[in-house]
Design an enzyme around this catalytic site. Structure first.
Site, PDB file in Angstrom:
ATOM      1  N   ARG A  50       0.842  -1.213   0.000  1.00 41.21           N
ATOM      2  CA  ARG A  50       0.000   0.000   0.000  1.00 41.21           C
ATOM      3  C   ARG A  50       0.874   1.259   0.000  1.00 41.21           C
ATOM      4  NH1 ARG A  50      -4.525   0.623   4.568  1.00 41.21           N
ATOM      5  NH2 ARG A  50      -2.691   1.046   5.838  1.00 41.21           N
ATOM      6  N   LYS A 149      -2.473   7.209   1.403  1.00 44.62           N
ATOM      7  CA  LYS A 149      -2.232   7.425   2.836  1.00 44.62           C
ATOM      8  C   LYS A 149      -1.136   8.482   2.948  1.00 44.62           C
ATOM      9  CE  LYS A 149      -2.192   4.600   6.984  1.00 44.62           C
ATOM     10  NZ  LYS A 149      -3.270   5.291   7.673  1.00 44.62           N
ATOM     11  N   GLU A 182     -16.159   6.633   5.508  1.00 44.58           N
ATOM     12  CA  GLU A 182     -15.414   5.879   6.520  1.00 44.58           C
ATOM     13  C   GLU A 182     -15.381   6.711   7.782  1.00 44.58           C
ATOM     14  OE1 GLU A 182     -11.240   5.337   5.585  1.00 44.58           O
ATOM     15  OE2 GLU A 182     -11.061   7.304   4.690  1.00 44.58           O
TER      16      GLU A 182
HETATM   17  N1  PXG Z   1      -9.266   4.871   7.229  1.00 42.29           N
HETATM   18  C1  PXG Z   1      -8.361   5.814   7.524  1.00 42.29           C
HETATM   19  C2  PXG Z   1      -8.603   7.211   7.102  1.00 42.29           C
HETATM   20  C3  PXG Z   1      -7.180   5.467   8.192  1.00 42.29           C
HETATM   21  O1  PXG Z   1      -6.266   6.397   8.474  1.00 42.29           O
HETATM   22  C4  PXG Z   1      -7.973   3.168   8.291  1.00 42.29           C
HETATM   23  C5  PXG Z   1      -9.088   3.578   7.588  1.00 42.29           C
HETATM   24  C6  PXG Z   1      -7.809   1.732   8.619  1.00 42.29           C
HETATM   25  O2  PXG Z   1      -6.831   1.138   7.768  1.00 42.29           O
HETATM   26  P1  PXG Z   1      -5.963  -0.107   8.222  1.00 42.29           P
HETATM   27  O3  PXG Z   1      -5.139  -0.426   7.056  1.00 42.29           O
HETATM   28  O4  PXG Z   1      -5.152   0.335   9.401  1.00 42.29           O
HETATM   29  O5  PXG Z   1      -6.913  -1.194   8.582  1.00 42.29           O
HETATM   30  C7  PXG Z   1      -6.972   4.121   8.579  1.00 42.29           C
HETATM   31  C8  PXG Z   1      -5.716   3.767   9.293  1.00 42.29           C
HETATM   32  C9  PXG Z   1      -4.753   6.720  14.714  1.00 42.29           C
HETATM   33  C10 PXG Z   1      -4.394   6.294  13.326  1.00 42.29           C
HETATM   34  O6  PXG Z   1      -3.865   7.186  15.430  1.00 42.29           O
HETATM   35  C11 PXG Z   1      -5.224   5.476  12.586  1.00 42.29           C
HETATM   36  C12 PXG Z   1      -4.871   5.095  11.300  1.00 42.29           C
HETATM   37  C13 PXG Z   1      -3.705   5.551  10.786  1.00 42.29           C
HETATM   38  C14 PXG Z   1      -2.903   6.362  11.518  1.00 42.29           C
HETATM   39  C15 PXG Z   1      -3.223   6.745  12.813  1.00 42.29           C
HETATM   40  O7  PXG Z   1      -5.923   6.576  15.080  1.00 42.29           O
HETATM   41  N2  PXG Z   1      -5.744   4.274  10.632  1.00 42.29           N
END
Ligand code: PXG
Length: 296
Positions: A50, A149, A182
């Protein structure tokens, strides 16, 4: 703590980057948030894949190969003797001038931090979250695609501020058409009968790695997994709702915008997904420590 910066391990107090790095000046860079459980890095390859997709989208030259990113990530965990924790991997555009032209940045920078994880309180998993929908809509994919991201997380941070102002930890973000996209740092799921529903990625969601795992688990449980456009009405009338993310794992949601979801307590499907998710994370992943000889 030892931090990886461009191939070197620095003490935390010396882990510094230039104020001319475009990651800082413009949020010009990308990142990944990865978890390690039980001495293994969960879904490392998927996270690095990713990262490369994000790099492609923003035309960022990657200074390392897939293999080298994986090795550097595991090595950072090993140096910090981290068995269970949270890994933050960043690639910035690098040092440039005060103009925003990325061509002035000669070399991108890689930073890897392997830290202990700040867990959500156990109460959230037992009782479920209360969340709200916030006014800030998710970025348009034609402007800044939410699939990237990127280090520019202001869209999510504005939504997080609104969530906090409303007394909530998380919030639903709609897209500009009013469909559910989301949450600020998590993907969202609904259980309706024998179906598991989650917004399509085109609605403006990150290609969540936990999202993918939850979908696989639900299929194993015999659920039909669908990705239709979803409205708040669909959320209010779901049997169950849960969120997925690397940090949060799988969290039940029991109230949205004042509406009680299902029975108002974490539902049986959600709890089963949580159980299976935790089994999986503890039993798979890229090993951090070499296996001891003679011991298997
Ligand atoms: N949506 C967004 C906008 C994210 O940033 C997810 C979904 C979930 O993706 P994954 O691949 O982790 O299942 C994310 C990722 C935090 C934090 O501190 C959370 C994310 C990234 C960075 C920090 O809450 N989540």
């Amino acid at each position: 703590m030892k931090i990886y910066i461009d191939g070197k391990f620095c003490d935390e107090k010396n882990a510094k980057i230039s104020v001319f790095d475009h990651g800082l000046l413009y949020g010009d860079g990308i990142f990944e948030g990865i978890r390690a459980y039980n001495g293994r890095v969960f879904r490392l390859k998927e996270h690095i894949d990713r990262l490369f997709y994000s790099a492609k989208a923003i035309m960022l030259n990657m200074p390392l190969t897939h293999e080298e990113f994986m090795k550097a990530t595991v090595e950072t965990c090993r140096r910090n003797n981290l068995k269970d924790g949270y890994i933050r991997l960043l690639v910035t555009r690098g040092v440039g001038t005060l103009g925003l032209n990325p061509n002035k940045c000669k070399k991108s920078s890689v930073i890897i931090i392997a830290d202990k994880i700040q867990l959500y309180p156990q109460e959230f998993y037992e009782k479920g979250l209360t969340i709200i929908t916030v006014p800030t809509t998710r970025n348009l994919h034609s402007a800044l695609n939410p699939a990237i991201k990127s280090l520019n997380y202001l869209n999510n941070i504005l939504a997080k501020i609104e969530a906090n102002n409303g007394g909530c930890e998380e919030a639903i973000m709609l897209n500009s058409e009013g469909y559910v996209a989301e949450c600020t740092g998590d993907n969202i799921f609904l259980v309706k009968g024998r179906q598991l529903l989650t917004p399509p990625l085109s609605a403006g969601a990150l290609y969540g790695i936990t999202r993918k795992v939850a979908m696989d688990i639900a299929r194993e449980m015999g659920f039909e997994v669908l990705e239709p456009n979803l409205t708040r009405y669909d959320v209010f009338n779901a049997d169950e709702c849960f969120l997925t993310g690397t940090g949060a794992e799988v969290v039940p949601v029991v109230k949205v915008d004042g509406r009680v979801i299902g029975s108002g307590i974490p539902g049986p499907v959600t709890l089963e997904v949580v159980t299976r998710y935790l089994q999986l994370v503890h039993a798979s992943g890229e090993p951090i420590f070499p296996a001891k000889k003679g011991k298997r």
